[in-house]
Design a protein around this motif. Structure first.
Motif, PDB file in Angstrom:
ATOM      1  N   HIS A  13       0.835  -1.205   0.000  1.00 57.15           N
ATOM      2  CA  HIS A  13       0.000   0.000   0.000  1.00 57.15           C
ATOM      3  C   HIS A  13       0.871   1.258   0.000  1.00 57.15           C
ATOM      4  CE1 HIS A  13      -3.247   2.760   0.895  1.00 57.15           C
ATOM      5  NE2 HIS A  13      -2.555   3.209   1.925  1.00 57.15           N
ATOM      6  N   LEU A  14       1.900   1.274   0.849  1.00 57.29           N
ATOM      7  CA  LEU A  14       2.778   2.445   0.911  1.00 57.29           C
ATOM      8  C   LEU A  14       3.536   2.646  -0.397  1.00 57.29           C
ATOM      9  CD1 LEU A  14       4.190   2.004   4.527  1.00 57.29           C
ATOM     10  CD2 LEU A  14       2.587   3.754   3.735  1.00 57.29           C
ATOM     11  N   ALA A  15       3.855   1.547  -1.087  1.00 58.97           N
ATOM     12  CA  ALA A  15       4.570   1.629  -2.359  1.00 58.97           C
ATOM     13  C   ALA A  15       3.614   1.817  -3.530  1.00 58.97           C
ATOM     14  CB  ALA A  15       5.399   0.367  -2.565  1.00 58.97           C
ATOM     15  N   ARG A  16       2.327   1.919  -3.232  1.00 62.94           N
ATOM     16  CA  ARG A  16       1.289   2.084  -4.256  1.00 62.94           C
ATOM     17  C   ARG A  16       1.304   0.921  -5.254  1.00 62.94           C
ATOM     18  NH1 ARG A  16       0.340   5.360  -0.704  1.00 62.94           N
ATOM     19  NH2 ARG A  16      -0.020   7.552  -0.999  1.00 62.94           N
ATOM     20  N   LEU A  17       1.425  -0.303  -4.711  1.00 56.84           N
ATOM     21  CA  LEU A  17       1.410  -1.512  -5.532  1.00 56.84           C
ATOM     22  C   LEU A  17       0.114  -2.267  -5.289  1.00 56.84           C
ATOM     23  CD1 LEU A  17       5.016  -2.862  -4.860  1.00 56.84           C
ATOM     24  CD2 LEU A  17       4.220  -1.611  -6.866  1.00 56.84           C
ATOM     25  N   GLU A  18      -0.460  -2.772  -6.347  1.00 56.48           N
ATOM     26  CA  GLU A  18      -1.621  -3.647  -6.223  1.00 56.48           C
ATOM     27  C   GLU A  18      -1.137  -5.067  -6.451  1.00 56.48           C
ATOM     28  OE1 GLU A  18      -5.136  -2.653  -8.407  1.00 56.48           O
ATOM     29  OE2 GLU A  18      -4.779  -0.508  -8.169  1.00 56.48           O
ATOM     30  N   LEU A  19      -1.154  -5.887  -5.402  1.00 56.74           N
ATOM     31  CA  LEU A  19      -0.679  -7.250  -5.494  1.00 56.74           C
ATOM     32  C   LEU A  19      -1.842  -8.223  -5.379  1.00 56.74           C
ATOM     33  CD1 LEU A  19       2.434  -7.081  -3.112  1.00 56.74           C
ATOM     34  CD2 LEU A  19       2.407  -6.852  -5.594  1.00 56.74           C
ATOM     35  N   THR A  20      -1.802  -9.253  -6.212  1.00 58.72           N
ATOM     36  CA  THR A  20      -2.778 -10.328  -6.056  1.00 58.72           C
ATOM     37  C   THR A  20      -2.361 -11.162  -4.854  1.00 58.72           C
ATOM     38  OG1 THR A  20      -1.541 -11.845  -7.458  1.00 58.72           O
ATOM     39  CG2 THR A  20      -3.145 -10.405  -8.561  1.00 58.72           C
ATOM     40  N   GLU A  21      -3.227 -12.090  -4.448  1.00 60.24           N
ATOM     41  CA  GLU A  21      -2.890 -12.957  -3.314  1.00 60.24           C
ATOM     42  C   GLU A  21      -1.622 -13.752  -3.597  1.00 60.24           C
ATOM     43  OE1 GLU A  21      -3.945 -13.565  -0.150  1.00 60.24           O
ATOM     44  OE2 GLU A  21      -5.095 -11.728  -0.405  1.00 60.24           O
ATOM     45  N   ALA A  22      -1.505 -14.262  -4.821  1.00 64.34           N
ATOM     46  CA  ALA A  22      -0.315 -15.053  -5.184  1.00 64.34           C
ATOM     47  C   ALA A  22       0.939 -14.186  -5.157  1.00 64.34           C
ATOM     48  CB  ALA A  22      -0.504 -15.680  -6.564  1.00 64.34           C
ATOM     49  N   GLU A  23       0.831 -12.968  -5.683  1.00 66.74           N
ATOM     50  CA  GLU A  23       1.978 -12.056  -5.681  1.00 66.74           C
ATOM     51  C   GLU A  23       2.347 -11.661  -4.253  1.00 66.74           C
ATOM     52  OE1 GLU A  23       1.462  -9.687  -9.920  1.00 66.74           O
ATOM     53  OE2 GLU A  23       0.285  -9.037  -8.185  1.00 66.74           O
ATOM     54  N   GLN A  24       1.335 -11.453  -3.423  1.00 67.35           N
ATOM     55  CA  GLN A  24       1.589 -11.068  -2.034  1.00 67.35           C
ATOM     56  C   GLN A  24       2.286 -12.205  -1.284  1.00 67.35           C
ATOM     57  OE1 GLN A  24      -1.761  -9.297  -0.124  1.00 67.35           O
ATOM     58  NE2 GLN A  24      -0.820  -9.306   1.888  1.00 67.35           N
ATOM     59  N   THR A  25       1.870 -13.423  -1.533  1.00 70.96           N
ATOM     60  CA  THR A  25       2.505 -14.576  -0.900  1.00 70.96           C
ATOM     61  C   THR A  25       3.955 -14.720  -1.367  1.00 70.96           C
ATOM     62  OG1 THR A  25       0.373 -15.698  -0.799  1.00 70.96           O
ATOM     63  CG2 THR A  25       2.326 -17.061  -0.535  1.00 70.96           C
ATOM     64  N   ALA A  26       4.178 -14.548  -2.676  1.00 74.46           N
ATOM     65  CA  ALA A  26       5.537 -14.632  -3.212  1.00 74.46           C
ATOM     66  C   ALA A  26       6.409 -13.508  -2.653  1.00 74.46           C
ATOM     67  CB  ALA A  26       5.502 -14.567  -4.743  1.00 74.46           C
ATOM     68  N   MET A  27       5.842 -12.315  -2.556  1.00 77.43           N
ATOM     69  CA  MET A  27       6.582 -11.167  -2.021  1.00 77.43           C
ATOM     70  C   MET A  27       6.938 -11.397  -0.556  1.00 77.43           C
ATOM     71  SD  MET A  27       7.882  -8.222  -2.824  1.00 77.43           S
ATOM     72  CE  MET A  27       7.087  -7.923  -4.375  1.00 77.43           C
ATOM     73  N   GLN A  28       6.015 -11.965   0.199  1.00 77.36           N
ATOM     74  CA  GLN A  28       6.277 -12.250   1.604  1.00 77.36           C
ATOM     75  C   GLN A  28       7.438 -13.235   1.743  1.00 77.36           C
ATOM     76  OE1 GLN A  28       2.900 -13.757   3.739  1.00 77.36           O
ATOM     77  NE2 GLN A  28       4.005 -13.933   5.662  1.00 77.36           N
ATOM     78  N   THR A  29       7.450 -14.265   0.914  1.00 75.95           N
ATOM     79  CA  THR A  29       8.542 -15.243   0.934  1.00 75.95           C
ATOM     80  C   THR A  29       9.870 -14.584   0.575  1.00 75.95           C
ATOM     81  OG1 THR A  29       6.999 -16.988   0.317  1.00 75.95           O
ATOM     82  CG2 THR A  29       9.340 -17.437  -0.010  1.00 75.95           C
ATOM     83  N   GLN A  30       9.868 -13.781  -0.479  1.00 77.40           N
ATOM     84  CA  GLN A  30      11.099 -13.119  -0.918  1.00 77.40           C
ATOM     85  C   GLN A  30      11.620 -12.148   0.140  1.00 77.40           C
ATOM     86  OE1 GLN A  30      10.265 -11.308  -4.694  1.00 77.40           O
ATOM     87  NE2 GLN A  30      10.065 -13.268  -5.747  1.00 77.40           N
ATOM     88  N   LEU A  31      10.732 -11.365   0.729  1.00 74.82           N
ATOM     89  CA  LEU A  31      11.159 -10.407   1.751  1.00 74.82           C
ATOM     90  C   LEU A  31      11.689 -11.127   2.989  1.00 74.82           C
ATOM     91  CD1 LEU A  31       8.352  -7.704   1.496  1.00 74.82           C
ATOM     92  CD2 LEU A  31      10.761  -7.416   0.923  1.00 74.82           C
ATOM     93  N   ASN A  32      11.018 -12.195   3.401  1.00 71.90           N
ATOM     94  CA  ASN A  32      11.498 -12.947   4.560  1.00 71.90           C
ATOM     95  C   ASN A  32      12.842 -13.608   4.278  1.00 71.90           C
ATOM     96  OD1 ASN A  32       9.521 -12.330   6.478  1.00 71.90           O
ATOM     97  ND2 ASN A  32       8.136 -13.868   5.656  1.00 71.90           N
ATOM     98  N   ASP A  33      13.046 -14.100   3.047  1.00 73.37           N
ATOM     99  CA  ASP A  33      14.352 -14.660   2.679  1.00 73.37           C
ATOM    100  C   ASP A  33      15.430 -13.579   2.726  1.00 73.37           C
ATOM    101  OD1 ASP A  33      13.159 -17.110   2.334  1.00 73.37           O
ATOM    102  OD2 ASP A  33      13.153 -17.025   0.136  1.00 73.37           O
ATOM    103  N   PHE A  34      15.102 -12.395   2.245  1.00 70.09           N
ATOM    104  CA  PHE A  34      16.056 -11.281   2.265  1.00 70.09           C
ATOM    105  C   PHE A  34      16.433 -10.925   3.699  1.00 70.09           C
ATOM    106  CE2 PHE A  34      16.606  -6.692   2.816  1.00 70.09           C
ATOM    107  CZ  PHE A  34      17.778  -6.516   2.108  1.00 70.09           C
ATOM    108  N   PHE A  35      15.429 -10.812   4.566  1.00 71.41           N
ATOM    109  CA  PHE A  35      15.715 -10.464   5.963  1.00 71.41           C
ATOM    110  C   PHE A  35      16.488 -11.566   6.671  1.00 71.41           C
ATOM    111  CE2 PHE A  35      12.113  -7.349   5.543  1.00 71.41           C
ATOM    112  CZ  PHE A  35      12.913  -6.229   5.694  1.00 71.41           C
ATOM    113  N   ALA A  36      16.313 -12.814   6.260  1.00 74.25           N
ATOM    114  CA  ALA A  36      17.091 -13.911   6.836  1.00 74.25           C
ATOM    115  C   ALA A  36      18.568 -13.749   6.490  1.00 74.25           C
ATOM    116  CB  ALA A  36      16.569 -15.254   6.332  1.00 74.25           C
ATOM    117  N   VAL A  37      18.856 -13.338   5.264  1.00 71.49           N
ATOM    118  CA  VAL A  37      20.247 -13.087   4.865  1.00 71.49           C
ATOM    119  C   VAL A  37      20.822 -11.920   5.659  1.00 71.49           C
ATOM    120  CG1 VAL A  37      21.718 -12.331   2.947  1.00 71.49           C
ATOM    121  CG2 VAL A  37      19.959 -14.051   2.557  1.00 71.49           C
ATOM    122  N   VAL A  38      20.040 -10.877   5.845  1.00 66.02           N
ATOM    123  CA  VAL A  38      20.491  -9.717   6.618  1.00 66.02           C
ATOM    124  C   VAL A  38      20.804 -10.127   8.051  1.00 66.02           C
ATOM    125  CG1 VAL A  38      19.784  -7.479   7.562  1.00 66.02           C
ATOM    126  CG2 VAL A  38      19.316  -8.019   5.173  1.00 66.02           C
TER     127      VAL A  38
END
Length: 99
Positions: A13-38
């Motif tokens: 919402h803050l980035a003004r992105l409209e994500l489908t449920e599938a995209e949101q799930t994929a984004m959540q996985t990618q972001l969590n993987d990124f934070f795990a590396v950090v």
């Protein structure tokens, strides 16, 4: 630090992105993987390690190639200002956009 679906929804919402449920799930996985590396990188003890100004300096001595701060071009203000729609005292005049 694991992000929830609500966190990803808020970020989208803050980035003004409209994500489908599938995209949101994929984004959540990618972001969590990124934070795990950090988090893995934060766990490494770097006290006493000098910062590198270039990765090559870890392998060999690298001298900074800095040039003298000297004027190398002629003053082309008049030529640069030629196409300006409005100018005054060698400066561009622009419409006021902030009240």
């Amino acid at each position: 630090m694991a992000l929830t679906a609500q966190d990803v929804s808020r970020i989208a919402h803050l980035a003004r992105l409209e994500l489908t449920e599938a995209e949101q799930t994929a984004m959540q996985t990618q972001l969590n993987d990124f934070f795990a590396v950090v988090e893995k990188m934060r766990a490494v003890d770097t006290s006493g390690v000098e910062p590198l100004y270039t990765p090559l300096s870890a392998v060999e001595d690298v001298a900074l190639r800095l040039r003298d701060d000297a004027v190398t071009e002629a003053d082309n203000r008049d030529a640069n200002m030629q196409n300006a729609p409005a100018r005054e005292d060698g400066l561009f005049l622009v419409p006021k956009v902030i009240e």
